[in-house]
Design a protein around this motif. Sequence first.
Motif, PDB file in Angstrom:
ATOM      1  N   GLN A 123       9.070  -1.351  12.207  1.00 43.36           N
ATOM      2  CA  GLN A 123       7.923  -1.472  13.113  1.00 43.36           C
ATOM      3  C   GLN A 123       6.921  -0.339  12.884  1.00 43.36           C
ATOM      4  OE1 GLN A 123       9.051  -1.352  17.254  1.00 43.36           O
ATOM      5  NE2 GLN A 123       7.031  -2.003  17.957  1.00 43.36           N
ATOM      6  N   GLU A 124       7.410   0.885  12.769  1.00 47.94           N
ATOM      7  CA  GLU A 124       6.527   2.043  12.578  1.00 47.94           C
ATOM      8  C   GLU A 124       5.830   1.980  11.218  1.00 47.94           C
ATOM      9  OE1 GLU A 124       4.691   5.732  13.605  1.00 47.94           O
ATOM     10  OE2 GLU A 124       5.481   4.031  14.712  1.00 47.94           O
ATOM     11  N   CYS A 125       6.552   1.600  10.194  1.00 50.54           N
ATOM     12  CA  CYS A 125       5.958   1.478   8.868  1.00 50.54           C
ATOM     13  C   CYS A 125       4.890   0.385   8.862  1.00 50.54           C
ATOM     14  CB  CYS A 125       7.051   1.187   7.835  1.00 50.54           C
ATOM     15  SG  CYS A 125       6.443   1.194   6.147  1.00 50.54           S
ATOM     16  N   ALA A 126       5.174  -0.742   9.502  1.00 56.33           N
ATOM     17  CA  ALA A 126       4.181  -1.828   9.586  1.00 56.33           C
ATOM     18  C   ALA A 126       2.928  -1.353  10.320  1.00 56.33           C
ATOM     19  CB  ALA A 126       4.795  -3.042  10.275  1.00 56.33           C
ATOM     20  N   ARG A 127       3.104  -0.541  11.363  1.00 55.15           N
ATOM     21  CA  ARG A 127       1.959  -0.004  12.108  1.00 55.15           C
ATOM     22  C   ARG A 127       1.123   0.921  11.229  1.00 55.15           C
ATOM     23  NH1 ARG A 127       0.331   4.428  14.080  1.00 55.15           N
ATOM     24  NH2 ARG A 127       2.254   5.576  13.662  1.00 55.15           N
ATOM     25  N   ILE A 128       1.779   1.787  10.490  1.00 57.46           N
ATOM     26  CA  ILE A 128       1.078   2.707   9.592  1.00 57.46           C
ATOM     27  C   ILE A 128       0.307   1.930   8.524  1.00 57.46           C
ATOM     28  CG2 ILE A 128       1.474   4.431   7.772  1.00 57.46           C
ATOM     29  CD1 ILE A 128       3.796   5.486   9.618  1.00 57.46           C
ATOM     30  N   LEU A 129       0.926   0.905   7.977  1.00 58.46           N
ATOM     31  CA  LEU A 129       0.250   0.096   6.951  1.00 58.46           C
ATOM     32  C   LEU A 129      -0.929  -0.672   7.534  1.00 58.46           C
ATOM     33  CD1 LEU A 129       3.355  -1.120   4.937  1.00 58.46           C
ATOM     34  CD2 LEU A 129       1.612   0.513   4.177  1.00 58.46           C
ATOM     35  N   ALA A 130      -0.815  -1.155   8.765  1.00 59.22           N
ATOM     36  CA  ALA A 130      -1.944  -1.839   9.412  1.00 59.22           C
ATOM     37  C   ALA A 130      -3.111  -0.868   9.613  1.00 59.22           C
ATOM     38  CB  ALA A 130      -1.501  -2.446  10.747  1.00 59.22           C
ATOM     39  N   GLU A 131      -2.804   0.369   9.992  1.00 56.09           N
ATOM     40  CA  GLU A 131      -3.857   1.389  10.122  1.00 56.09           C
ATOM     41  C   GLU A 131      -4.494   1.680   8.769  1.00 56.09           C
ATOM     42  OE1 GLU A 131      -2.273   4.856  12.062  1.00 56.09           O
ATOM     43  OE2 GLU A 131      -2.068   3.822  13.992  1.00 56.09           O
ATOM     44  N   LEU A 132      -3.687   1.715   7.723  1.00 58.11           N
ATOM     45  CA  LEU A 132      -4.212   1.919   6.370  1.00 58.11           C
ATOM     46  C   LEU A 132      -5.137   0.767   5.977  1.00 58.11           C
ATOM     47  CD1 LEU A 132      -4.224   3.427   3.612  1.00 58.11           C
ATOM     48  CD2 LEU A 132      -2.234   2.031   3.012  1.00 58.11           C
ATOM     49  N   ASP A 133      -4.719  -0.470   6.261  1.00 57.70           N
ATOM     50  CA  ASP A 133      -5.566  -1.639   5.971  1.00 57.70           C
ATOM     51  C   ASP A 133      -6.935  -1.491   6.631  1.00 57.70           C
ATOM     52  OD1 ASP A 133      -3.388  -2.813   4.646  1.00 57.70           O
ATOM     53  OD2 ASP A 133      -2.852  -4.080   6.364  1.00 57.70           O
ATOM     54  N   ALA A 134      -6.938  -1.129   7.906  1.00 58.72           N
ATOM     55  CA  ALA A 134      -8.189  -0.982   8.655  1.00 58.72           C
ATOM     56  C   ALA A 134      -9.050   0.136   8.081  1.00 58.72           C
ATOM     57  CB  ALA A 134      -7.891  -0.734  10.134  1.00 58.72           C
ATOM     58  N   ALA A 135      -8.427   1.254   7.721  1.00 60.06           N
ATOM     59  CA  ALA A 135      -9.178   2.382   7.155  1.00 60.06           C
ATOM     60  C   ALA A 135      -9.781   2.013   5.801  1.00 60.06           C
ATOM     61  CB  ALA A 135      -8.265   3.605   7.020  1.00 60.06           C
ATOM     62  N   LEU A 136      -9.015   1.310   4.977  1.00 59.23           N
ATOM     63  CA  LEU A 136      -9.537   0.904   3.668  1.00 59.23           C
ATOM     64  C   LEU A 136     -10.705  -0.062   3.826  1.00 59.23           C
ATOM     65  CD1 LEU A 136      -6.202   0.471   1.701  1.00 59.23           C
ATOM     66  CD2 LEU A 136      -7.972   2.179   1.255  1.00 59.23           C
ATOM     67  N   GLU A 137     -10.582  -0.989   4.776  1.00 63.67           N
ATOM     68  CA  GLU A 137     -11.672  -1.944   5.001  1.00 63.67           C
ATOM     69  C   GLU A 137     -12.923  -1.224   5.518  1.00 63.67           C
ATOM     70  OE1 GLU A 137     -12.652  -6.169   7.176  1.00 63.67           O
ATOM     71  OE2 GLU A 137     -10.659  -5.311   7.391  1.00 63.67           O
ATOM     72  N   ALA A 138     -12.737  -0.270   6.425  1.00 64.60           N
ATOM     73  CA  ALA A 138     -13.864   0.482   6.984  1.00 64.60           C
ATOM     74  C   ALA A 138     -14.567   1.295   5.897  1.00 64.60           C
ATOM     75  CB  ALA A 138     -13.390   1.401   8.100  1.00 64.60           C
ATOM     76  N   ASP A 139     -13.794   1.763   4.908  1.00 64.44           N
ATOM     77  CA  ASP A 139     -14.364   2.540   3.814  1.00 64.44           C
ATOM     78  C   ASP A 139     -14.938   1.659   2.698  1.00 64.44           C
ATOM     79  OD1 ASP A 139     -13.768   4.909   5.040  1.00 64.44           O
ATOM     80  OD2 ASP A 139     -11.963   5.313   3.862  1.00 64.44           O
ATOM     81  N   GLY A 140     -14.823   0.339   2.869  1.00 62.78           N
ATOM     82  CA  GLY A 140     -15.352  -0.570   1.869  1.00 62.78           C
ATOM     83  C   GLY A 140     -14.455  -0.754   0.652  1.00 62.78           C
ATOM     84  N   HIS A 141     -13.195  -0.329   0.768  1.00 59.94           N
ATOM     85  CA  HIS A 141     -12.269  -0.437  -0.372  1.00 59.94           C
ATOM     86  C   HIS A 141     -11.478  -1.737  -0.366  1.00 59.94           C
ATOM     87  CE1 HIS A 141     -13.035   3.546  -1.832  1.00 59.94           C
ATOM     88  NE2 HIS A 141     -12.824   4.040  -0.630  1.00 59.94           N
ATOM     89  N   ALA A 142     -11.495  -2.452   0.731  1.00 61.42           N
ATOM     90  CA  ALA A 142     -10.725  -3.684   0.805  1.00 61.42           C
ATOM     91  C   ALA A 142     -11.614  -4.779   1.374  1.00 61.42           C
ATOM     92  CB  ALA A 142      -9.497  -3.492   1.683  1.00 61.42           C
ATOM     93  N   PRO A 143     -11.924  -5.784   0.567  1.00 58.56           N
ATOM     94  CA  PRO A 143     -12.780  -6.868   1.065  1.00 58.56           C
ATOM     95  C   PRO A 143     -12.069  -7.669   2.157  1.00 58.56           C
ATOM     96  CG  PRO A 143     -11.859  -7.429  -1.077  1.00 58.56           C
ATOM     97  CD  PRO A 143     -11.463  -6.021  -0.786  1.00 58.56           C
ATOM     98  N   ALA A 144     -12.829  -8.171   3.085  1.00 51.39           N
ATOM     99  CA  ALA A 144     -12.251  -9.023   4.129  1.00 51.39           C
ATOM    100  C   ALA A 144     -11.731 -10.298   3.486  1.00 51.39           C
ATOM    101  CB  ALA A 144     -13.293  -9.342   5.188  1.00 51.39           C
ATOM    102  N   ALA A 145     -10.643 -10.805   4.008  1.00 53.21           N
ATOM    103  CA  ALA A 145     -10.039 -12.021   3.448  1.00 53.21           C
ATOM    104  C   ALA A 145     -10.821 -13.244   3.825  1.00 53.21           C
ATOM    105  CB  ALA A 145      -8.593 -12.144   3.918  1.00 53.21           C
TER     106      ALA A 145
END
Length: 145
Positions: A123-145
């Motif tokens: 659960q904690e790892c999934a939460r950290i990865l979800a935060e990473l996803d959001a940060a990457l998208e906010a920085d323009g590194h991950a296109p929206a699906a």
Amino acid sequence: MSRQTPVYYYSSASGVVRSFAERLGRPVFNLAERDVRHTEVDGPWVLLTPSYKTGNDRNDTIPEGVRRFLRSPVNRRRMVGVMGSGNRNFGRYYQMAARQIAEQSRRPVLFEFEIAGTPWDVQECARILAELDAALEADGHAPAA
């Protein structure tokens, strides 16, 4: 929905790391499979590696499948973080593979867990990865699906 950062992991025949990775609810790829090791990632990704070293300084702690995947400059450049699985019985070698790769690549260790991990670890790892996803998208590194 934002892009989920994939996790590339190495799991031995025991399947302990594979089981953890598959419970994260995101794209995961096993570096023990030859065809996966020979790919190049198309965006940000996270490495999940076990540490196997148990005290013999001549033995390498980083699994060969991980080492081979990281030979690609593209894969090294696009890796955004490292996670580790380990066994506290390994003493000072606990999590050594993840920590060595993080240090060499100048990427953060995002999460560490022991052996198969607990439900809280997943659960904690999934939460950290979800935060990473959001940060990457906010920085323009991950296109929206």
